[in-house]
Design a protein around this motif. Structure first.
Motif, PDB file in Angstrom:
ATOM      1  N   VAL A  88      35.361  38.768  47.237  1.00 51.69           N
ATOM      2  CA  VAL A  88      34.214  39.242  47.226  1.00 51.69           C
ATOM      3  C   VAL A  88      34.264  40.218  45.818  1.00 51.69           C
ATOM      4  N   GLY A  89      35.663  40.806  45.583  1.00 51.49           N
ATOM      5  CA  GLY A  89      35.764  41.509  44.352  1.00 51.49           C
ATOM      6  C   GLY A  89      35.530  40.728  43.153  1.00 51.49           C
ATOM      7  N   TRP A  90      35.963  39.501  43.229  1.00 45.88           N
ATOM      8  CA  TRP A  90      35.880  38.529  42.144  1.00 45.88           C
ATOM      9  C   TRP A  90      34.410  38.388  41.552  1.00 45.88           C
ATOM     10  N   ALA A  91      33.127  38.536  42.588  1.00 44.12           N
ATOM     11  CA  ALA A  91      31.809  38.342  42.234  1.00 44.12           C
ATOM     12  C   ALA A  91      31.502  39.457  41.319  1.00 44.12           C
ATOM     13  N   VAL A  92      32.401  40.668  41.240  1.00 45.58           N
ATOM     14  CA  VAL A  92      31.740  41.708  40.338  1.00 45.58           C
ATOM     15  C   VAL A  92      32.840  41.612  39.250  1.00 45.58           C
ATOM     16  N   ALA A  93      34.172  41.328  39.462  1.00 41.34           N
ATOM     17  CA  ALA A  93      35.095  41.555  38.293  1.00 41.34           C
ATOM     18  C   ALA A  93      35.216  40.263  37.421  1.00 41.34           C
ATOM     19  N   GLY A  94      34.666  38.910  38.245  1.00 35.13           N
ATOM     20  CA  GLY A  94      34.726  37.791  37.255  1.00 35.13           C
ATOM     21  C   GLY A  94      33.839  37.801  36.359  1.00 35.13           C
ATOM     22  N   ALA A 142      34.552  37.584  32.316  1.00 36.23           N
ATOM     23  CA  ALA A 142      33.976  36.448  31.517  1.00 36.23           C
ATOM     24  C   ALA A 142      33.161  37.079  30.213  1.00 36.23           C
ATOM     25  N   ALA A 143      32.903  38.384  30.234  1.00 35.84           N
ATOM     26  CA  ALA A 143      32.076  38.986  29.244  1.00 35.84           C
ATOM     27  C   ALA A 143      33.102  39.339  28.115  1.00 35.84           C
ATOM     28  N   SER A 144      34.358  39.571  28.533  1.00 42.69           N
ATOM     29  CA  SER A 144      35.375  39.743  27.425  1.00 42.69           C
ATOM     30  C   SER A 144      36.064  38.700  27.143  1.00 42.69           C
ATOM     31  N   PHE A 145      36.239  37.791  28.164  1.00 39.04           N
ATOM     32  CA  PHE A 145      37.279  36.569  27.789  1.00 39.04           C
ATOM     33  C   PHE A 145      36.419  35.154  28.248  1.00 39.04           C
ATOM     34  N   SER A 192      42.436  39.433  34.275  1.00 39.32           N
ATOM     35  CA  SER A 192      41.952  40.665  34.380  1.00 39.32           C
ATOM     36  C   SER A 192      40.819  40.534  35.541  1.00 39.32           C
ATOM     37  N   ALA A 193      40.171  39.514  35.754  1.00 30.05           N
ATOM     38  CA  ALA A 193      39.224  39.249  36.958  1.00 30.05           C
ATOM     39  C   ALA A 193      40.095  39.328  38.545  1.00 30.05           C
ATOM     40  N   ALA A 194      41.311  38.787  38.370  1.00 27.10           N
ATOM     41  CA  ALA A 194      42.057  39.154  39.579  1.00 27.10           C
ATOM     42  C   ALA A 194      42.676  40.745  39.636  1.00 27.10           C
ATOM     43  N   MET A 195      43.064  41.264  38.658  1.00 24.70           N
ATOM     44  CA  MET A 195      43.258  42.524  38.771  1.00 24.70           C
ATOM     45  C   MET A 195      42.113  43.386  39.110  1.00 24.70           C
ATOM     46  N   LEU A 239      38.434  46.421  45.043  1.00 27.93           N
ATOM     47  CA  LEU A 239      37.815  46.459  46.532  1.00 27.93           C
ATOM     48  C   LEU A 239      38.753  46.599  47.709  1.00 27.93           C
ATOM     49  N   PRO A 240      39.615  45.787  47.723  1.00 27.35           N
ATOM     50  CA  PRO A 240      40.681  45.955  48.834  1.00 27.35           C
ATOM     51  C   PRO A 240      41.412  47.218  49.067  1.00 27.35           C
ATOM     52  N   MET A 241      41.766  47.532  47.670  1.00 33.33           N
ATOM     53  CA  MET A 241      42.483  48.700  47.692  1.00 33.33           C
ATOM     54  C   MET A 241      41.944  49.976  48.225  1.00 33.33           C
ATOM     55  N   LEU A 242      40.524  50.021  47.576  1.00 31.73           N
ATOM     56  CA  LEU A 242      39.562  51.173  48.205  1.00 31.73           C
ATOM     57  C   LEU A 242      39.544  50.988  49.906  1.00 31.73           C
ATOM     58  N   ALA A 243      39.198  49.913  50.329  1.00 31.98           N
ATOM     59  CA  ALA A 243      39.105  49.615  51.729  1.00 31.98           C
ATOM     60  C   ALA A 243      40.701  50.182  52.475  1.00 31.98           C
ATOM     61  N   LEU A 244      41.541  49.782  51.752  1.00 32.84           N
ATOM     62  CA  LEU A 244      42.861  50.249  52.496  1.00 32.84           C
ATOM     63  C   LEU A 244      43.188  51.550  52.299  1.00 32.84           C
ATOM     64  N   LEU A 245      42.737  52.235  51.457  1.00 32.72           N
ATOM     65  CA  LEU A 245      42.977  53.713  51.111  1.00 32.72           C
ATOM     66  C   LEU A 245      41.936  54.236  52.491  1.00 32.72           C
ATOM     67  N   GLN A 246      40.959  53.845  52.613  1.00 33.54           N
ATOM     68  CA  GLN A 246      40.127  54.366  53.550  1.00 33.54           C
ATOM     69  C   GLN A 246      40.645  54.160  55.080  1.00 33.54           C
TER      70      GLN A 246
END
Length: 163
Positions: A46-52, A56-59, A71-74, A79-86
């Protein structure tokens, strides 16, 4: 004769633990390995939907597939990191409440706070729950966050070599 617990049911640490364990979000941390990893992968996708699109706008993916993918993978890891922090915050809060020998509580509102000292058997039970139920979940989340941080660090190390 056992002492009756004056703490309202929803404020008792054991009930807070059971609520966290049984909730659809926080319960995720205590699932088996597949049940734990599946939501992480889904959140990453799901994070790829935003990061991808941002990557793509940069590369342009056709011209620069490695910088785009990295860059998209990073970015998708956010999103998963924020969920894990919560997850971590919720489980750590419950673990802290269970570990305390006294339980602060309110009978009817914020203005009438009380303190209940747990009897020894309740304190011992709660410490066992922390040691054998809560700590393994917290350790799993810390390890997962560590792996993600390592992946981000490796991505940052590789990044200059892509240009």
């Amino acid at each position: 004769m056992p002492q009756r617990c004056p703490v309202p049911a929803e404020q008792q640490p054991i009930n807070e633990y059971q609520d966290v364990r049984d909730s659809w979000f926080y319960g995720w941390g205590s699932r088996n390995l597949t049940g734990y990893l599946k939501p992480l992968v889904v959140l990453w996708i799901v994070g790829w939907a935003v990061a991808g699109p941002m990557a793509a706008a940069s590369f342009v993916p056709i011209k620069h597939p490695l910088p785009f993918g990295l860059s998209a993978a990073m970015g998708a890891l956010v999103l998963p990191m924020l969920a894990l922090l919560q997850l971590y915050v919720g489980w750590a809060h419950v673990g802290g409440r269970l570990r305390q020998t006294t339980v602060p509580y309110e009978e009817s509102g914020w203005y009438d706070g009380q303190l209940w000292v747990k009897p020894e058997e309740v304190s011992n039970r709660d410490r066992l729950i922390v040691d054998y139920q809560v700590q393994p979940v917290l350790q799993r989340i810390r390890r997962t966050l560590g792996v993600m941080a390592l992946m981000l660090a490796l991505g940052l190390i590789v990044w200059p070599r892509l240009h």
